[in-house]
Write a protein that holds these residues in place. Structure first.
Motif, PDB file in Angstrom:
ATOM      1  N   UNK A 139       0.810  -1.068  -0.021  1.00 46.55           N
ATOM      2  CA  UNK A 139       0.128   0.005  -0.221  1.00 46.55           C
ATOM      3  C   UNK A 139       0.868   1.071  -0.151  1.00 46.55           C
ATOM      4  N   UNK A 140       2.046   1.317   0.662  1.00 49.91           N
ATOM      5  CA  UNK A 140       2.844   2.454   0.950  1.00 49.91           C
ATOM      6  C   UNK A 140       4.103   1.804   0.647  1.00 49.91           C
ATOM      7  N   UNK A 141       4.658   1.795  -0.605  1.00 53.31           N
ATOM      8  CA  UNK A 141       5.991   1.058  -0.927  1.00 53.31           C
ATOM      9  C   UNK A 141       7.084   1.815  -0.588  1.00 53.31           C
ATOM     10  N   UNK A 142       7.044   3.107  -0.076  1.00 57.62           N
ATOM     11  CA  UNK A 142       8.032   3.913  -0.098  1.00 57.62           C
ATOM     12  C   UNK A 142       8.016   4.671   1.306  1.00 57.62           C
ATOM     13  N   UNK A 143       9.126   4.580   2.167  1.00 59.73           N
ATOM     14  CA  UNK A 143       9.248   5.625   3.316  1.00 59.73           C
ATOM     15  C   UNK A 143       9.211   7.059   3.225  1.00 59.73           C
ATOM     16  N   UNK A 144       8.819   7.965   4.187  1.00 54.88           N
ATOM     17  CA  UNK A 144       9.183   9.306   3.966  1.00 54.88           C
ATOM     18  C   UNK A 144      10.372   9.523   5.314  1.00 54.88           C
ATOM     19  N   UNK A 145      10.959  10.816   4.869  1.00 53.18           N
ATOM     20  CA  UNK A 145      11.913  11.297   5.803  1.00 53.18           C
ATOM     21  C   UNK A 145      11.634  11.418   7.328  1.00 53.18           C
ATOM     22  N   UNK A 146      10.320  12.202   7.384  1.00 48.63           N
ATOM     23  CA  UNK A 146       9.953  12.597   8.710  1.00 48.63           C
ATOM     24  C   UNK A 146       8.373  12.637   8.645  1.00 48.63           C
ATOM     25  N   UNK A 188       3.203   0.766  -7.437  1.00 50.91           N
ATOM     26  CA  UNK A 188       3.644  -0.630  -7.056  1.00 50.91           C
ATOM     27  C   UNK A 188       2.988  -1.735  -8.409  1.00 50.91           C
ATOM     28  N   UNK A 189       2.014  -1.881  -8.746  1.00 45.84           N
ATOM     29  CA  UNK A 189       1.378  -2.818  -9.484  1.00 45.84           C
ATOM     30  C   UNK A 189       1.370  -2.336 -10.954  1.00 45.84           C
ATOM     31  N   UNK A 190       2.086  -2.899 -11.818  1.00 44.87           N
ATOM     32  CA  UNK A 190       2.069  -3.015 -13.304  1.00 44.87           C
ATOM     33  C   UNK A 190       0.727  -3.473 -13.652  1.00 44.87           C
ATOM     34  N   UNK A 191      -0.026  -2.902 -14.489  1.00 42.28           N
ATOM     35  CA  UNK A 191      -1.201  -3.297 -14.916  1.00 42.28           C
ATOM     36  C   UNK A 191      -1.072  -3.662 -16.654  1.00 42.28           C
ATOM     37  N   UNK A 192      -0.279  -2.689 -17.140  1.00 45.75           N
ATOM     38  CA  UNK A 192      -0.077  -2.661 -18.650  1.00 45.75           C
ATOM     39  C   UNK A 192       1.059  -2.314 -18.708  1.00 45.75           C
ATOM     40  N   UNK A 218       5.146  -5.587  -9.008  1.00 42.81           N
ATOM     41  CA  UNK A 218       6.671  -5.350  -9.027  1.00 42.81           C
ATOM     42  C   UNK A 218       7.378  -4.752  -7.726  1.00 42.81           C
ATOM     43  N   UNK A 219       6.696  -3.827  -7.034  1.00 38.87           N
ATOM     44  CA  UNK A 219       7.263  -2.970  -6.017  1.00 38.87           C
ATOM     45  C   UNK A 219       7.496  -4.055  -4.793  1.00 38.87           C
ATOM     46  N   UNK A 220       6.514  -4.977  -4.659  1.00 33.28           N
ATOM     47  CA  UNK A 220       6.683  -5.801  -3.571  1.00 33.28           C
ATOM     48  C   UNK A 220       7.598  -6.717  -4.133  1.00 33.28           C
ATOM     49  N   UNK A 221       7.650  -7.284  -5.137  1.00 34.07           N
ATOM     50  CA  UNK A 221       8.832  -8.391  -5.563  1.00 34.07           C
ATOM     51  C   UNK A 221      10.113  -7.819  -5.416  1.00 34.07           C
ATOM     52  N   UNK A 267      15.423  -3.153  -0.129  1.00 41.77           N
ATOM     53  CA  UNK A 267      15.436  -1.612  -0.095  1.00 41.77           C
ATOM     54  C   UNK A 267      13.928  -1.351  -0.564  1.00 41.77           C
ATOM     55  N   UNK A 268      13.239  -0.437  -0.019  1.00 41.98           N
ATOM     56  CA  UNK A 268      11.833  -0.120  -0.324  1.00 41.98           C
ATOM     57  C   UNK A 268      11.763   0.354  -1.858  1.00 41.98           C
ATOM     58  N   UNK A 269      10.946  -0.215  -2.593  1.00 44.99           N
ATOM     59  CA  UNK A 269      11.048   0.258  -4.027  1.00 44.99           C
ATOM     60  C   UNK A 269       9.660   0.630  -4.713  1.00 44.99           C
ATOM     61  N   UNK A 270       9.561   1.614  -5.257  1.00 42.47           N
ATOM     62  CA  UNK A 270       8.366   2.330  -5.950  1.00 42.47           C
ATOM     63  C   UNK A 270       8.646   2.145  -7.486  1.00 42.47           C
TER      64      UNK A 270
END
Ligand SMILES: [Zn+2]
Length: 425
Positions: A23-30, A200-204, A216-219, A226-229
């Protein structure tokens, strides 16, 4: 105002919270208010910037701004420059039409003290996937490269094989950040030509020939640790130009890309305009020449005639024998008459397409990019003629910029998405 500085979450991939990651593939700084994130992002985009200019830009009182900046200083996101710091001479454009008060109506003067982002506090990786190859680079928060770029070719396009190939690139980039004695990358941005939901999810993905949706993000997050978007490539380019390059400070601009396909995207106030169906190349079948060739969908003279395959087909017809797009490019560079003729016509048609974009979307600037943007550079006169043929004689000239297609730029663009997620939360 409460801010907490988040520790880089390099271990997020090994946590069992895959659903949360998806749901939230990437972290935030603060963690902070929307304004706190906005202040940090503006310091990144426009800094070094004086406090007074920043307050004016954001419509904040000096007091409100001071409270936010002291939090950001405390958590190590920004730093204050001394009046003699050489970085103060760095001038980035401010938003078009913005006149800072302290400079007496002129462009901003040399600020006495200024704030800037602590650009080497965090590192990121940007990867662009193009056909059967990918290119990656490590970058700091200011989207400046750390070390060299790395590329890889992969024969098998299936998602698992792609992940493995991209993981090798990530590994090479992590070595670059280690060598530079910087912290490990906090996030990876991967851009591909296709339709992606929730980063995160490639549909096309027409160029990867995938069947069905792929998270693909979760994979990637699992594979690399490393968290990936995952982001659309053209949107990423637009975003990169908004935040770090040709689009800084321009309220509205359009990007047209030439290459295997024809791409179009529009940015408003530093953000790509969000439209669920835009990655389907909706504008590519707009009429540009009633006498033009027929596309695979049966339209006569639509903008598909600007794509590499169509140009190759048109050139083959002109020559009376099979020729590739590369043959056309080579011959156009060497002044072969049939190639020159097609080049002129193609650039005129591109001009008509740009006029359509300019007339309808009313951007302050149109940027031409993509792997075949060099074609546009070869005859800007015909582009101008094409634009003029569909502009009112009293309408202002269309501000046009043609970007050289450097593959690095696309990888940086992918990272810029991860950086902005990290800054804006
Ligand atoms: Zn068409």
């Amino acid at each position: 105002m409460h801010i907490t500085s988040n520790v880089p979450r390099n271990d997020a991939a090994t946590s069992p919270q895959d659903e949360e990651t998806a749901r939230q593939p990437l972290p935030s700084w603060f963690s902070g208010s929307e304004y706190t994130h906005r202040v940090a992002a503006d310091i990144l985009q426009y800094g070094p910037i004086a406090r007074t200019t920043l307050a004016q830009l954001l419509g904040l009182s000096q007091g409100a701004l001071s409270r936010i900046t002291s939090d950001l200083l405390h958590y190590g996101v920004i730093e204050e420059l001394n009046p003699d710091d050489p970085d103060l001479s760095v001038k980035k454009p401010l938003p078009l039409g913005f006149v800072p008060k302290e400079s007496g109506g002129e462009r901003r003067g040399r600020p006495q003290t200024a704030l800037q982002i602590r650009k080497n506090e965090r590192t990121f990786i940007g990867i662009n996937v193009r056909g059967n190859s990918a290119l990656a680079t490590a970058l700091n928060v200011s989207c400046e490269k750390i070390g060299e770029s790395h590329s890889i070719d992969f024969e098998d396009q299936n998602p698992h094989q792609l992940c493995k190939a991209l993981a090798e690139l990530v590994h090479a980039c992590v070595e670059d950040t280690d060598r530079a004695r910087l912290s490990k990358p906090v996030a990876v941005g991967v851009s591909i030509g296709g339709h992606i939901i929730n980063d995160s999810t490639v549909t096309f993905a027409p160029f990867l020939h995938w069947d069905g949706s792929v998270d693909l993000a979760s994979m990637m997050t699992r594979e690399c640790g490393i968290p990936t978007g995952i982001f659309n490539d053209l949107d990423s380019l637009l975003h990169y130009e908004c935040w770090f390059e040709a689009g800084i400070g321009i309220p509205r601009f359009a990007v047209v890309t030439m290459g295997a396909g024809l791409g179009y995207s529009l940015a408003q106030n530093g953000q790509a305009i969000d439209y669920g169906d835009k990655s389907y190349g909706l504008i590519a079948h707009t009429l540009v020449d009633p006498e033009g060739p027929r596309c695979y969908q049966g339209h006569k003279g639509c903008a598909e005639c600007l794509t590499n395959d169509s140009i190759a087909e048109q050139y083959s017809l002109n020559l009376g024998k099979t020729a590739s797009f590369e043959d056309f490019a080579h011959d156009a560079r060497h002044g072969v008459p049939q190639a020159t003729q097609l080049l002129n016509r193609t650039c005129f048609r591109l001009g008509v397409f740009i006029a359509t974009v300019a007339n309808i979307a009313m951007p302050q600037k149109v940027i031409v990019a993509g792997e075949s943007s060099f074609v546009a550079r070869m005859n800007t006169e015909s582009i101008r003629k094409g634009i003029e043929s569909y502009r009112h004689s009293q309408a202002g000239p269309v501000s046009l910029e043609i970007l050289d297609d450097i593959w690095d730029r696309w990888a940086c663009a992918a990272a810029s998405r991860a950086i902005s997620r990290y800054m804006l939360g």
